[in-house]
Design an enzyme around this catalytic site. Sequence first.
Site, PDB file in Angstrom:
ATOM      1  N   ALA A  55      72.691 -46.882  -3.479  1.00 13.41           N
ATOM      2  CA  ALA A  55      72.789 -48.288  -3.891  1.00 13.41           C
ATOM      3  C   ALA A  55      74.222 -48.758  -4.211  1.00 13.41           C
ATOM      4  O   ALA A  55      74.689 -49.759  -3.654  1.00 13.41           O
ATOM      5  CB  ALA A  55      71.843 -48.531  -5.070  1.00 13.41           C
ATOM      6  N   ASP A 243      67.574 -47.615  -7.207  1.00 14.66           N
ATOM      7  CA  ASP A 243      68.127 -48.633  -6.300  1.00 14.66           C
ATOM      8  C   ASP A 243      67.935 -50.032  -6.855  1.00 14.66           C
ATOM      9  O   ASP A 243      68.590 -50.976  -6.425  1.00 14.66           O
ATOM     10  CB  ASP A 243      67.463 -48.524  -4.929  1.00 14.66           C
ATOM     11  CG  ASP A 243      67.982 -47.293  -4.207  1.00 14.66           C
ATOM     12  OD1 ASP A 243      67.515 -46.189  -4.522  1.00 14.66           O
ATOM     13  OD2 ASP A 243      68.888 -47.441  -3.370  1.00 14.66           O
ATOM     14  N   LYS A 254      64.219 -43.470  -4.444  1.00 15.11           N
ATOM     15  CA  LYS A 254      63.778 -42.804  -3.205  1.00 15.11           C
ATOM     16  C   LYS A 254      62.319 -42.352  -3.295  1.00 15.11           C
ATOM     17  O   LYS A 254      61.869 -41.866  -4.325  1.00 15.11           O
ATOM     18  CB  LYS A 254      64.704 -41.598  -2.968  1.00 15.11           C
ATOM     19  CG  LYS A 254      64.458 -40.808  -1.711  1.00 15.11           C
ATOM     20  CD  LYS A 254      64.413 -41.647  -0.459  1.00 15.11           C
ATOM     21  CE  LYS A 254      65.652 -42.480  -0.244  1.00 15.11           C
ATOM     22  NZ  LYS A 254      65.456 -43.549   0.778  1.00 15.11           N
TER      23      LYS A 254
END
Length: 363
Positions: A55, A243, A254
Site C-alpha cells: 500500500a 491496505d 492480503k
Amino acid sequence: MEINGKHYRSVWLADDGTTVEILDQTKLPYELEIIQLTSMQLAATAIRDMWVRGAPLIGAVAAYGVALGMKHDPSDEHLQKCYDELIETRPTAINLKWALDRAFSLLQGTPTEQREKVAYTLAEEVADEDVKLCESIGDHGLELIKEIASKKPQGSVVNILTHCNAGWLATVDWGTAISPIYKAHEAGIKVHVWVDETRPRNQGLLTAFELSSHGVPHTLIADNAGGHLMQHGEVDLCIVGTDRTTAQGDVCNKIGTYLKALAAYDNNVPFYVALPSPTIDWTINDGLKEIPIEQRAGHEQSHVFGLDENGTRREVNTAPKGTECGNYAFDVTPAKYVTGLITERGVCDANHDALATMFSDLL
Ligand code: MRU
C-alpha cells in the site's frame, strides 16, 4: 534497507533527476532487476501489474507517476488524465487515493509552468515521509516486542508470525509490520519470524528475501500452518500490515489475514496490525461492507514462478487444464479481532475513539 550489503529504497529518482527507478518485484527474490519508469503510463502499469506493490509503495509510485505526467504535459486536462489513469490501477489500498488527492489538489493551485517541479518535490516528500512514518512504526512496535520478550524466560526467542510482505519492499523503506522486527533484531532481541508463503502471489518469498538479507532468523511456512503453530504455543504475536483501515479500526489486508486473526483470537495470541496514517480511510466505518476487494486474474492462482534445475526462473501451471480459478486479493479483519494498531504515533486500540484521539488533527 539492504540487499547484499547495498542500501536500497524500493523507489528512487535516477541520476538524471526525473526518471523513476524501481526494483521489479515480479522478479524477486530470484533476480534483482531495476526498471526505469519514464512516463505516467509506465508508472500505472508498474502498479497494476505489481512490479511494485504494498500500500505505501503504491502511493509513492503514484505520486512519482503524476510527476512524470507533469513533465510530459502540465495542462489541466493532462493532470486530470493522470489522476484518472492512476486511480484505476488497484482498488483496495487507500494510499493510492491519498497520494493522488494530495498531488491533485496541490497541482491544481500551481501555475502550469511550475507543475513539473512541484510534482517532483511532492513525490520526494511523499517518499521521505513514508520512510519516517515506517521507522516510527518500528520504534513503537519495538516496545511491544520488548514487553513480550521480558515476559519470557531470559534469552528465549520471540516468535512472530507475519502474512504477505509488509516489509521495506512494500513501503519506501523499513516496512510496516516488519519494521518493528528489524528494530528488535538491531536491539539484540532474539526474534524468529514465521513467514506465511501467501498464495497465490507468494509475497512471503519477498519477506523471506528481506529477512535473510538482514540476517533475521525466519521460517517459511504454508499459509495454513499458522493455526497449528498457535495451538502449540509457537507464536508469541502476529504482526501484519493493512491496505486500508476504516475509521472504526477494521483492517483490510492480503487474503488469508482474517483466518490468522481468528486463529490468534482462539489461542489468545496478540494480533497487531501496523500502519502509517495514510492507510486510514476516515470516510468509511464498516470494512466488510465498504472496502472494495480486488479480484485479480485466475492465472495468478493456477500458475507459480520458481527456479528450475538450471537456476532459470520459470512459470509453471499447477492446476488441471481448464480449471476455473478465483483470485480474491484481500480480506477484511473486523476490529474486534485486532489487539492493537501500531502507528507512527504509538499503539492504539482498534476502535473509532482510540483512532480519533490519536489522529484528531487528521479527522
Ligand atoms: O497485493 P499486494 O502485494 O500489494 O498486497 C500487499 C499487502 O497486503 C500488504 O500487507 C499491505 O500493503 C500492507 S504493508 C505495507
